[in-house]
Design a protein around this motif. Structure first.
Motif, PDB file in Angstrom:
ATOM      1  N   GLY A   9       0.794  -1.228   0.000  1.00  0.00           N
ATOM      2  CA  GLY A   9       0.000   0.000   0.000  1.00  0.00           C
ATOM      3  C   GLY A   9       0.820   1.269   0.000  1.00  0.00           C
ATOM      4  N   GLY A  10       2.063   1.211  -0.492  1.00  0.00           N
ATOM      5  CA  GLY A  10       2.880   2.409  -0.595  1.00  0.00           C
ATOM      6  C   GLY A  10       2.571   3.180  -1.872  1.00  0.00           C
ATOM      7  N   THR A  17       5.274  18.555   2.048  1.00  0.00           N
ATOM      8  CA  THR A  17       4.222  17.912   2.815  1.00  0.00           C
ATOM      9  C   THR A  17       4.877  16.987   3.817  1.00  0.00           C
ATOM     10  N   GLU A  18       4.078  16.347   4.655  1.00  0.00           N
ATOM     11  CA  GLU A  18       4.578  15.387   5.616  1.00  0.00           C
ATOM     12  C   GLU A  18       4.148  13.990   5.199  1.00  0.00           C
ATOM     13  N   GLY A  19       4.960  13.005   5.559  1.00  0.00           N
ATOM     14  CA  GLY A  19       4.705  11.637   5.132  1.00  0.00           C
ATOM     15  C   GLY A  19       3.312  11.122   5.445  1.00  0.00           C
ATOM     16  N   PRO A  20       2.860  11.191   6.705  1.00  0.00           N
ATOM     17  CA  PRO A  20       1.520  10.688   7.013  1.00  0.00           C
ATOM     18  C   PRO A  20       0.414  11.407   6.245  1.00  0.00           C
ATOM     19  N   ARG A  51      -9.310   5.083  -2.677  1.00  0.00           N
ATOM     20  CA  ARG A  51     -10.700   4.770  -2.306  1.00  0.00           C
ATOM     21  C   ARG A  51     -11.701   5.521  -3.169  1.00  0.00           C
ATOM     22  N   HIS A  52     -11.301   6.672  -3.707  1.00  0.00           N
ATOM     23  CA  HIS A  52     -12.188   7.441  -4.589  1.00  0.00           C
ATOM     24  C   HIS A  52     -12.642   6.611  -5.787  1.00  0.00           C
ATOM     25  N   ALA A  87      -2.144   9.609   3.642  1.00  0.00           N
ATOM     26  CA  ALA A  87      -3.601   9.755   3.712  1.00  0.00           C
ATOM     27  C   ALA A  87      -4.173  10.184   2.371  1.00  0.00           C
ATOM     28  N   ALA A  88      -3.438  11.057   1.657  1.00  0.00           N
ATOM     29  CA  ALA A  88      -3.894  11.495   0.333  1.00  0.00           C
ATOM     30  C   ALA A  88      -3.855  10.336  -0.660  1.00  0.00           C
ATOM     31  N   LEU A  89      -2.828   9.488  -0.560  1.00  0.00           N
ATOM     32  CA  LEU A  89      -2.758   8.310  -1.424  1.00  0.00           C
ATOM     33  C   LEU A  89      -3.975   7.420  -1.204  1.00  0.00           C
TER      34      LEU A  89
END
Length: 522
Positions: A220-221, A264-267, A278-279, A271-273
């Motif tokens: 899931g990366g 941006t920050e990793g987490p 899911r979209h 979350a955006a990924l």
């Protein structure tokens, strides 16, 4: 403490509170207690009709405070000033205690409410740890939903004497009833699986009943997420199974080289990924590890993916995007003192070594960035690089060399982590030119020496390089028809987020090409 903009944002959030909340603090004469008093007073003043602050608590640990619904005794406690990464944890606890529904599946909520037993959790965290909020928020939610669950989140920086007495050298660290429960990031469903023993079997049966996929992605990366988006946009049934969504990005604080995203920050990136995936209606299965893959018996057939929990998934094509993990030094003492001085995340664990001497192993970008960050927190940093020069970008090297509390050793081969049986006390290394050996007295060492591909479960299934990477061609094909590879786990050079996403897209397009050219044998 809260600026006008933040107070305005909180006011809009507090409109969602439907049941009155009480903030009950137990304070002492420390500076931290004064800060907590100020914070709680300001929060209560934003919505005085919904939130009250009291300072007559009598909790064992001071300073600390409880968040509870008026007339209840919810087990949500902070022995901390929850700012930084934990400010979101504070906000969510306030909303949940005030009756705002959490964004959690109804069946998970019912599982929490049905827990039969008394659970007293403690989480040790730091305010700079980007993995800690996931643990804190999961346990806070359980404490809000079930009165038999208690949770206190403790800032290791505020209670440093207690941290040292308990020899906690890595966060997040979770205890249940005073005994070790988990070290590192753990999600809500993982916590429930550990304490609700029947949940794993039910989950395995549920997963096995899923219909076969046209494209089944493992990992899931960034590579797995890109593959999922590209496959789903083709209108074919797509699934993704991963231990956690986001992969290595969850352990990365700053991302400043993903084109079009200035920083941006990793987490947040992870979350955006997941939101993007899911979209498109991708079936996302997380908190699962793959044990084995059985390729299709004939072209066009279904490959079988066996999960460690016993579940079985099937896919006409499989994309392997399992990424990589931090490489170990593989020296005596490393395994023995892991989380007892040996650490891998300077952002998470750095504050626990405030005022102490530490080392960083590795002179690449990750190692030099870690040393720079730590130098602002600890007493001194010694950086050890195996090669004859640092490999990091020159701008980082120049910054590191300008810091007065940093010492650099090149041609340095780490030979042993030294300890007293309870915690790390030092590090031995050898000068590769002179052959002389030295021992440093240290409280901690941060290992930053590269990555190891996550391919142990693939041995004998697909061709691997001598480094354990999946061998792929220019179109992400492995040596097994219908199975593709993408991202850091493959032989593609330069392990970067942007390259991994591109490779994931290629793998999905190649899988789609395989599907339309290969008649189904099902």
């Amino acid at each position: 403490m809260l600026d006008a903009a933040t107070q305005g944002q909180l006011a809009s959030y507090f409109e969602r509170i439907s049941q009155p909340i009480a903030l009950i603090a137990s304070l002492d004469d420390s500076a931290g207690a004064a800060d907590i008093r100020e914070l709680l007073t300001e929060i209560a003043a934003i919505a005085p009709d919904k939130i009250t602050a009291r300072f007559d608590g009598n909790f064992a640990r001071k300073p600390s405070f409880q968040i509870t619904r008026v007339g209840h005794d919810m087990g949500v406690h902070f022995a901390a000033l929850p700012m930084g990464h934990e400010f979101t944890s504070l906000l969510l606890a306030l909303l949940w205690a005030g009756g705002h529904p959490p964004k959690v599946e109804p069946e998970v909520i019912e599982q929490i409410k049905a827990l039969d037993g008394d659970y007293d959790f403690t989480t040790w965290m730091s305010l700079t740890c980007h993995n800690c909020p996931d643990v804190v928020q999961a346990l806070n939610l359980m404490a809000v939903l079930n009165p038999r669950v208690r949770h206190v989140a403790i800032d290791g920086g505020m209670f440093q004497a207690e941290v040292e007495a308990r020899q906690i050298m890595a966060v997040p660290k979770t205890e249940l009833g005073g005994a070790d429960f988990a070290s590192g990031r753990i999600e809500l469903k993982e916590i429930l699986a550990k304490i609700d023993t029947g949940a794993a079997a039910k989950e395995a049966a549920k997963l096995t009943e899923k219909a076969p996929y046209e494209v089944l992605i493992i990992g899931g990366g960034p590579a797995g997420a890109a593959a999922a988006v590209y496959a789903a946009r083709k209108g074919i049934r797509t699934g993704i199974v991963a231990e956690r969504f986001g992969g290595q990005t969850m352990d990365t604080l700053g991302i400043e080289n993903f084109i079009s995203v200035l920083e941006t920050e990793g987490p947040k990136f992870a979350a955006a990924l997941e939101a993007h995936v899911r979209h498109y209606g991708v079936d996302v299965i997380t908190l699962q590890r793959v044990a084995k893959i059985e390729p299709a018996a004939q072209p066009g057939g279904y490959a079988t993916v066996l999960l460690e929990n016993g579940a079985v998934l099937k896919g006409r094509t499989v994309i392997l995007a399992t990424g990589a993990r931090w490489r170990n030094m593989n020296v005596p003492g490393e395994a023995e003192y892991r989380t007892k001085g040996v650490a891998y995340c300077p952002h998470c664990d750095g504050p626990l070594f405030k005022g102490k001497d530490v080392a960083v192993i590795g002179g690449g970008n990750s190692g030099v960035e870690a040393a720079i960050d730590l130098a602002g927190v600890v007493k001194s940093v010694t950086l050890l690089e195996f090669a004859d020069q640092l490999k990091a970008d020159q701008v980082l090297v120049d910054k590191l060399k300008s810091m007065p509390n940093v010492t650099i050793h090149v041609n340095a081969q780490t030979t042993e982590v030294v300890g007293d049986g309870q915690k790390m006390t030092g590090l031995r290394f050898k000068d590769r030119v002179s052959g002389t050996e030295q021992q440093l007295g240290l409280a901690g060492v941060f290992v930053q020496i590269g990555l190891v591909p996550n391919t142990e479960f693939l041995k004998g299934t697909v061709e691997l390089s001598r480094f354990g990477e999946i061998v792929v061609d220019a179109k992400c094909h492995t040596n097994v028809p219908g199975i593709f590879g993408a991202g850091d786990v493959t032989t593609v050079p330069y392990k970067q987020i942007i390259i991994a996403t591109g490779e994931g897209a290629k793998a999905a397009l190649s899988a789609f090409d395989y599907l339309i050219r290969t008649p189904s044998a099902a």
